[in-house]
Scaffold this active site. Structure first.
Site, PDB file in Angstrom:
ATOM      1  CB  CYS A   1      -0.876   0.040   1.241  1.00 33.77           C
ATOM      2  SG  CYS A   1      -1.893  -1.406   1.472  1.00 33.77           S
TER       3      CYS A   1
ATOM      4  NE  ARG B   1       5.347   1.402  -1.333  1.00 29.28           N
ATOM      5  CZ  ARG B   1       6.336   1.436  -0.434  1.00 29.28           C
ATOM      6  NH1 ARG B   1       7.438   2.089  -0.710  1.00 29.28           N
ATOM      7  NH2 ARG B   1       6.209   0.840   0.713  1.00 29.28           N
TER       8      ARG B   1
ATOM      9  CD1 TRP C   1      -0.203  -5.626  -3.363  1.00 35.92           C
ATOM     10  CD2 TRP C   1       0.031  -6.467  -1.296  1.00 35.92           C
ATOM     11  NE1 TRP C   1       0.454  -6.834  -3.459  1.00 35.92           N
ATOM     12  CE2 TRP C   1       0.604  -7.371  -2.217  1.00 35.92           C
ATOM     13  CE3 TRP C   1       0.064  -6.795   0.054  1.00 35.92           C
ATOM     14  CZ2 TRP C   1       1.192  -8.565  -1.826  1.00 35.92           C
ATOM     15  CZ3 TRP C   1       0.653  -7.993   0.437  1.00 35.92           C
ATOM     16  CH2 TRP C   1       1.204  -8.859  -0.489  1.00 35.92           C
TER      17      TRP C   1
ATOM     18  CG  ASN D   1       0.165   2.284   3.688  1.00 32.85           C
ATOM     19  OD1 ASN D   1      -0.874   2.269   3.043  1.00 32.85           O
ATOM     20  ND2 ASN D   1       1.283   2.848   3.268  1.00 32.85           N
ATOM     21  N   GLY D   2      -0.749  -0.962   6.687  1.00 29.31           N
ATOM     22  CA  GLY D   2      -0.502  -1.789   7.868  1.00 29.31           C
ATOM     23  C   GLY D   2      -1.689  -2.702   8.125  1.00 29.31           C
TER      24      GLY D   2
ATOM     25  CD  GLU E   1      18.614 -12.724  -5.562  1.00 29.30           C
ATOM     26  OE1 GLU E   1      18.056 -13.205  -4.556  1.00 29.30           O
ATOM     27  OE2 GLU E   1      18.201 -11.702  -6.140  1.00 29.30           O
TER      28      GLU E   1
ATOM     29  CE  LYS F   1      15.642 -11.320  -8.239  1.00 28.77           C
ATOM     30  NZ  LYS F   1      15.998 -10.568  -7.088  1.00 28.77           N
TER      31      LYS F   1
ATOM     32  CD  GLU G   1      11.694 -11.926  -7.210  1.00 33.17           C
ATOM     33  OE1 GLU G   1      10.914 -11.676  -6.290  1.00 33.17           O
ATOM     34  OE2 GLU G   1      12.885 -11.602  -7.182  1.00 33.17           O
TER      35      GLU G   1
ATOM     36  CG  HIS H   1      22.010 -36.596  -0.716  1.00 31.77           C
ATOM     37  ND1 HIS H   1      22.455 -37.826  -0.302  1.00 31.77           N
ATOM     38  CD2 HIS H   1      23.108 -35.805  -0.759  1.00 31.77           C
ATOM     39  CE1 HIS H   1      23.758 -37.779  -0.070  1.00 31.77           C
ATOM     40  NE2 HIS H   1      24.178 -36.559  -0.350  1.00 31.77           N
TER      41      HIS H   1
ATOM     42  CE  LYS I   1      12.211  -2.481  -4.526  1.00 31.15           C
ATOM     43  NZ  LYS I   1      13.111  -3.552  -5.000  1.00 31.15           N
TER      44      LYS I   1
HETATM   45  C1  F6R Z   1      13.199 -10.216  -4.510  1.00 36.42           C
HETATM   46  C2  F6R Z   1      12.917  -9.135  -3.589  1.00 36.42           C
HETATM   47  C3  F6R Z   1      12.441  -9.480  -2.230  1.00 36.42           C
HETATM   48  C4  F6R Z   1      13.077  -8.553  -1.205  1.00 36.42           C
HETATM   49  C5  F6R Z   1      12.491  -8.801   0.190  1.00 36.42           C
HETATM   50  C6  F6R Z   1      13.163  -7.949   1.254  1.00 36.42           C
HETATM   51  O1  F6R Z   1      13.619  -9.745  -5.754  1.00 36.42           O
HETATM   52  O2  F6R Z   1      13.048  -7.988  -3.937  1.00 36.42           O
HETATM   53  O3  F6R Z   1      12.680 -10.815  -1.933  1.00 36.42           O
HETATM   54  O4  F6R Z   1      14.455  -8.755  -1.220  1.00 36.42           O
HETATM   55  O5  F6R Z   1      11.117  -8.543   0.189  1.00 36.42           O
HETATM   56  O6  F6R Z   1      13.033  -6.596   0.966  1.00 36.42           O
HETATM   57  P1  F6R Z   1      13.984  -5.527   1.628  1.00 36.42           P
HETATM   58  O7  F6R Z   1      15.342  -5.748   1.072  1.00 36.42           O
HETATM   59  O8  F6R Z   1      13.407  -4.191   1.239  1.00 36.42           O
HETATM   60  O9  F6R Z   1      13.942  -5.767   3.104  1.00 36.42           O
END
Ligand code: F6R
Length: 604
Positions: free
Chosen positions: A2, A27, A74, A100-101, A481, A485, A488, A504, A599
């Protein structure tokens, strides 16, 4: 997640709010809404499921005013639809709230309101706030808000309008970011500086438990108990242009390419050639304290956690301190044993991830020393920690993390070098690592110049049913990672395993439709890794290797320049970001806004 935007001043508010909401689109959200003080008195609202442009098309013709609040939602409580979108109004339509929250005791509060004859129109937890504020008999808006917040359990960042108090916006924070933007005879509020920086770079970030009253030419901050707090504006270092696409098709592409400059920035001014170490001004950990550290525990979520895995490896290798990383979201729930000789490090791009922040708060409560490795200056985690290292990646707009992942890994290399040189790392090794760090920007540029080839490879593997990512020790966090990537951003299922674990169990998955990406740094484990490639080939698995030379056992190799063994993982992640990007592009995905993701996850 949000987003909140608010404005009070002399300008026409609706276009300003819509522009602010657009700046927060990255976001992730599913609906949007706006409330303003109408010119002839009373509040006016508009809400819409979908994008901000949908909301814009729904604004009534006469929607003029100079004070307003807006929101991108959101969904947490209740489906994404027009009614559940914020702002929420009280029964008389005099109070408008964006929130938000999450309000944990919303069900109880809703039941009490209903028992008192209040008709709740939405399924949200947030609506109760509007009613509680509206029903308060307190004389001022500030006291009404304070009275309502006293009944709430949970987290909030809120902005409130009241028809009877048209000269102000009241805001409050507990666990969800609220930033005030200080202009010339105008004030802004937002949940993220991205929504403000095109208008002002003078900001005040509220602390948890803090409220503020914004008037056109004045603001004041105070605690939820009513005591005044001092708030000195700071200047945001990021330019408004850093939020533009800069000629790229997507933010993800832009941010992958920004890594050359970003890595240069995280190194700038920190290398101390004379002592073959680095200077980290904000660490607040003197040599004696650093020597006393017995263990390091790194906490973060998602990609931040993965950089923590790289960081732990670097700290063990360079400083010879036992180190490990754990998802902050798990750590905080398992009643962790907090050891006074352990140095805890919280990692976060946004500095606002709720699970990571909660882990920090739990650690602080138990008396631990916690450092932050954070990108957003002045964010909640940066302020809650005892010191730390800023990552200086610049704003990361794409939902998926790329440049921040790389810069955080480099920041960990700096920290590991610093700790190492205080302990037993030799001058020669210090110099070797510094030389390696200095080579990174140009080597990243070299990887990026290979983009066309990686794009072709992405097209070749885009039909995969699932992808397996493997690596060993230094290569394993890179594999994890890269797997995250890919899934997602392209929605291709992917698994990451230590290469040694394949036999295993997961080897059962290997078949031509399940290719393997193998991360093969040229270190003491290379031969063992090559044996893994044999195992995969014997099961008709296709292999894409990321290595420092062509791999004869692989179907294709992405050749990455060689650095020092400790730093190779940082470079090896970069081509795999491009692989995920081009796979997503080949599959027609909405790259900057992957489905279901947001985000900065500021809720539990
Ligand atoms: C993946 C991604 C998320 C963030 C996670 C933590 O591409 O962006 O997995 O890394 O939500 O976010 P931050 O770093 O803002 O604490």
């Amino acid at each position: 997640m949000c987003g909140i935007v608010g404005y009070i001043g002399k300008r026409d508010v609706a276009p300003l709010l819509l522009e602010g909401l657009q700046r927060l689109e990255y976001r992730g959200y599913d609906s949007a809404g706006v409330a303003i003080h109408g010119k002839s008195g009373g509040l006016k609202t508009a809400k819409a499921k979908g994008r901000v442009r949908e909301l814009e098309s729904r604004l009534p013709k006469r929607f003029a005013g100079t004070t307003g609040i807006a929101h991108t939602r959101w969904a947490t409580h209740g489906a994404p639809n027009d009614v559940n979108a914020h702002p929420h109004l009280d029964a008389d339509g005099k109070v408008a709230v964006v929130h938000n929250g999450i309000i944990d005791n919303a069900a109880d509060l809703r039941a009490k309101l209903v028992a008192d004859g209040v008709e709740l129109v939405s399924d949200t937890d947030s609506e109760v706030l509007a009613h509680l504020i509206g029903r308060s008999q307190a004389p001022t808006l500030e006291e009404k808000v304070r009275a309502a917040l006293a009944l709430i359990e949970g987290t909030y960042g809120i902005a409130v309008l009241h028809a009877d108090f048209a000269d102000r916006i009241v805001v409050a924070r507990n666990g969800s970011p609220v930033v005030l933007g200080i202009g010339e005879k105008e004030m802004f509020v937002a949940s993220d500086v991205a929504a403000l920086v095109s208008h002002t770079r003078q900001v005040v970030t509220l602390d948890d438990g803090e409220m503020a009253t914004l008037k056109a030419d004045d603001f004041r901050t105070y605690t939820t108990e009513g005591s005044r707090t001092s708030a000195t504006p700071t200047t945001v270092e990021w330019e408004a242009e850093s939020y533009d696409m800069g000629g790229h098709e997507t933010y993800m592409h832009k941010e992958i390419h920004e890594q050359v400059d970003a890595v240069d920035r995280v190194l700038r001014g920190r290398i101390d050639d004379r002592f073959a170490t680095v200077r980290l001004g904000g660490l607040n950990l003197d040599a004696r304290e650093a020597r006393a550290v017995r263990r390091v525990k790194i906490l973060g979520c998602g990609s931040a956690y993965h950089t923590g895995l790289i960081g732990a490896q670097l700290i063990e290798e360079l400083a010879r301190i036992p180190a490990d990383a754990e998802p902050a979201s798990e750590f905080r729930y398992r009643n962790p044993v907090v050891d006074p000789d352990t140095l805890y490090i919280a990692v976060s791009q946004s500095g606002e991830t709720y699970d990571t922040l909660a882990a920090v708060q739990e650690l602080k409560r138990k008396g631990a020393r916690v450092l932050g490795v954070v990108n957003v200056v002045g964010s909640a985690i940066a302020r809650e920690t005892d010191g730390g290292v800023y990552v200086h990646a610049g704003p990361e707009v794409c939902v998926v993390s790329t440049k921040c992942f790389t810069n955080t890994a480099v920041a960990f290399a700096l920290l590991a070098l610093h700790l190492g040189r205080i302990r037993d790392l030799s001058v020669a090794d210090g110099k070797r690592i510094i030389a390696g760090l200095r080579r990174l920007p140009e080597q990243i540029a070299e990887v990026l110049r290979d983009e066309e080839r990686i794009k072709e490879l992405a097209a070749e593997y885009a039909d995969a049913k699932s992808m397996m990512f493997v690596g060993r020790v230094r290569g394993y966090p890179v594999a994890r990672e890269a797997s995250l990537k890919l899934k997602e951003v392209s929605y291709v299922h992917a698994e990451a395993y230590p290469a040694s674990e394949l036999k295993h169990g997961p080897l059962a998955l290997i078949e031509p439709a399940v290719p393997t990406v193998a991360v093969l740094p040229d270190d003491e484990l290379l031969e063992k890794n090559r044996a893994t490639l044999e195992e995969i080939k014997a099961r008709s698995g296709r292999i894409l290797a990321v290595a420092h030379q062509e791999q004869d056992k692989a179907d294709h190799t992405i050749v990455v320049p060689k650095n020092e063994v400790e730093l190779d993982p940082i470079l090896m992640g970069v081509p795999l970001q491009l692989l995920a990007y081009h796979t997503a592009l080949a599959l027609g995905r909405d790259i900057d806004k992957p489905r279901n993701l947001a985000k900065s996850v500021t809720v539990e």
